[in-house]
Design a protein around this motif. Structure first.
Motif, short mmCIF file in Angstrom:
data_model
loop_
_atom_site.label_atom_id
_atom_site.label_comp_id
_atom_site.label_asym_id
_atom_site.label_seq_id
_atom_site.Cartn_x
_atom_site.Cartn_y
_atom_site.Cartn_z
N GLY A 87 56.72 6.19 102.01
CA GLY A 87 57.28 5.04 101.29
C GLY A 87 56.54 4.80 99.98
O GLY A 87 55.73 5.62 99.54
N ASN A 88 56.80 3.65 99.38
CA ASN A 88 56.11 3.33 98.13
C ASN A 88 55.69 1.86 98.07
O ASN A 88 55.64 1.26 97.01
N ASP A 89 55.41 1.30 99.27
CA ASP A 89 54.94 -0.09 99.29
C ASP A 89 53.55 -0.19 98.67
O ASP A 89 53.24 -1.18 98.02
N PHE A 90 52.73 0.87 98.91
CA PHE A 90 51.42 0.89 98.29
C PHE A 90 51.50 1.66 96.99
O PHE A 90 52.55 2.22 96.65
N PHE A 91 50.38 1.75 96.29
CA PHE A 91 50.40 2.35 94.96
C PHE A 91 50.29 3.87 95.00
O PHE A 91 51.02 4.59 94.34
N ASP A 92 49.32 4.37 95.83
CA ASP A 92 49.02 5.80 95.78
C ASP A 92 49.49 6.51 97.05
O ASP A 92 49.65 5.90 98.11
N PHE A 93 49.66 7.84 96.93
CA PHE A 93 50.10 8.67 98.04
C PHE A 93 49.26 8.46 99.30
O PHE A 93 49.80 8.34 100.40
N ASN A 96 50.08 5.27 101.07
CA ASN A 96 51.46 5.34 101.57
C ASN A 96 51.57 6.27 102.78
O ASN A 96 52.34 6.00 103.71
N MET A 97 50.75 7.33 102.80
CA MET A 97 50.76 8.23 103.95
C MET A 97 50.12 7.55 105.16
O MET A 97 50.61 7.67 106.29
N ILE A 98 49.03 6.83 104.94
CA ILE A 98 48.41 6.09 106.04
C ILE A 98 49.41 5.08 106.60
O ILE A 98 49.55 4.92 107.82
N ASP A 99 50.14 4.44 105.73
CA ASP A 99 51.18 3.50 106.14
C ASP A 99 52.21 4.21 107.03
O ASP A 99 52.58 3.72 108.10
N ARG A 100 52.60 5.40 106.58
CA ARG A 100 53.61 6.18 107.33
C ARG A 100 53.10 6.52 108.73
O ARG A 100 53.80 6.36 109.72
N VAL A 101 51.84 7.00 108.79
CA VAL A 101 51.28 7.42 110.08
C VAL A 101 51.14 6.22 111.02
O VAL A 101 51.56 6.26 112.17
#
Ligand SMILES: *[C@@H]1O[C@H](CO)[C@@H](O)[C@H](O)[C@H]1NC(C)=O
Length: 228
Positions: A87-93, A96-101
């Protein structure tokens, strides 16, 4: 009619001869003897987003076998690397990846089964991205200087014949009972809870970071992505 039949027979013979030729082609190449293991490790959790590190035109219409993201439903291995957009709720990859996991923890829908703690899931996903980035220059070198022959590519992409597919299946099966990290010398991987357990994780995570393994994966990805 007769001619068609003859042509069909010739096609079958050609296909069989080609398959029989693979061991010789593997030997002549600079693939490692355990390429089916190193490549299976590199691709077992491949995604379209990961493939785009190598070829920005890659799509879900690839034929790279991966562990089914949804391990509690259906086949353990699927014959393609799926989409896995962050996603793109946060600023950096990274965030956003931690969010996804973390969003997927508890859904068992991230291709790891239910034995992995949240921290272990984060380690796994970034380990794979780290490895893929490490493979990138090997892939680039193959693209720019020594294209792999079509015949060798055909052999490499015949993953059901050369063991790559079965090794991806091995990973999927072992997710049912634990948190396997490498396919060889499987040691019991302890829960990742402190610096001491991390030492064991780290040693195993680094198993396929040698030149031979990176080159194996680069060659396979070259073949798998050359037509995009
Ligand atoms: C992988 O390749 C090795 C060496 O050729 C072979 O012994 C092994 O059976 C293959 N693995 C699978 C799962 O087919």
């Amino acid at each position: 009619m007769r001619k068609t039949f003859l042509l069909a027979i010739i096609a079958v013979i050609a296909a069989v001869t080609q398959a029989n030729n693979c061991p010789a082609l593997y030997k002549q190449s600079n693939l490692s003897p355990i390429f089916n293991e190193t490549i299976a490790h590199a691709i077992h959790s491949m995604t379209v987003q990961g493939l785009r590190l190598f070829n920005p035109r890659a799509t879900v219409n690839n034929k790279i076998p991966t562990v089914n993201q949804n391990l509690h439903n259906g086949a353990k291995v699927v014959p393609f690397a799926p989409e896995d957009p962050v996603g793109n709720d946060f600023f950096d990859f990274t965030m956003n990846m931690i969010d996804r996991v973390l969003t997927n923890v508890g859904t068992h829908d991230d291709g790891l089964g239910h034995h992995w703690s949240p921290a272990e899931r984060i380690v796994h996903v970034f380990h794979m991205w780290d490895l893929w980035l490490h493979i990138q220059p090997y892939y680039q070198r193959i693209v720019s200087s020594s294209p792999v022959s079509d015949a060798l590519c055909e052999c490499l992409l015949d993953t059901k014949a050369n063991g790559i597919y079965n090794n991806v299946g091995w990973v999927a099966n072992h997710y049912e009972s634990g948190t396997p990290i490498s396919l060889k010398n499987i040691v019991e991987i302890p829960p990742l809870v402190d610096g001491n357990s991390w030492k064991i994780w780290k040693k195993d995570l680094l198993q396929y970071y040698n030149e031979e393994s990176l080159n194996d994966a680069g060659m396979y990805l070259y073949c798998a992505l050359k037509d995009f």
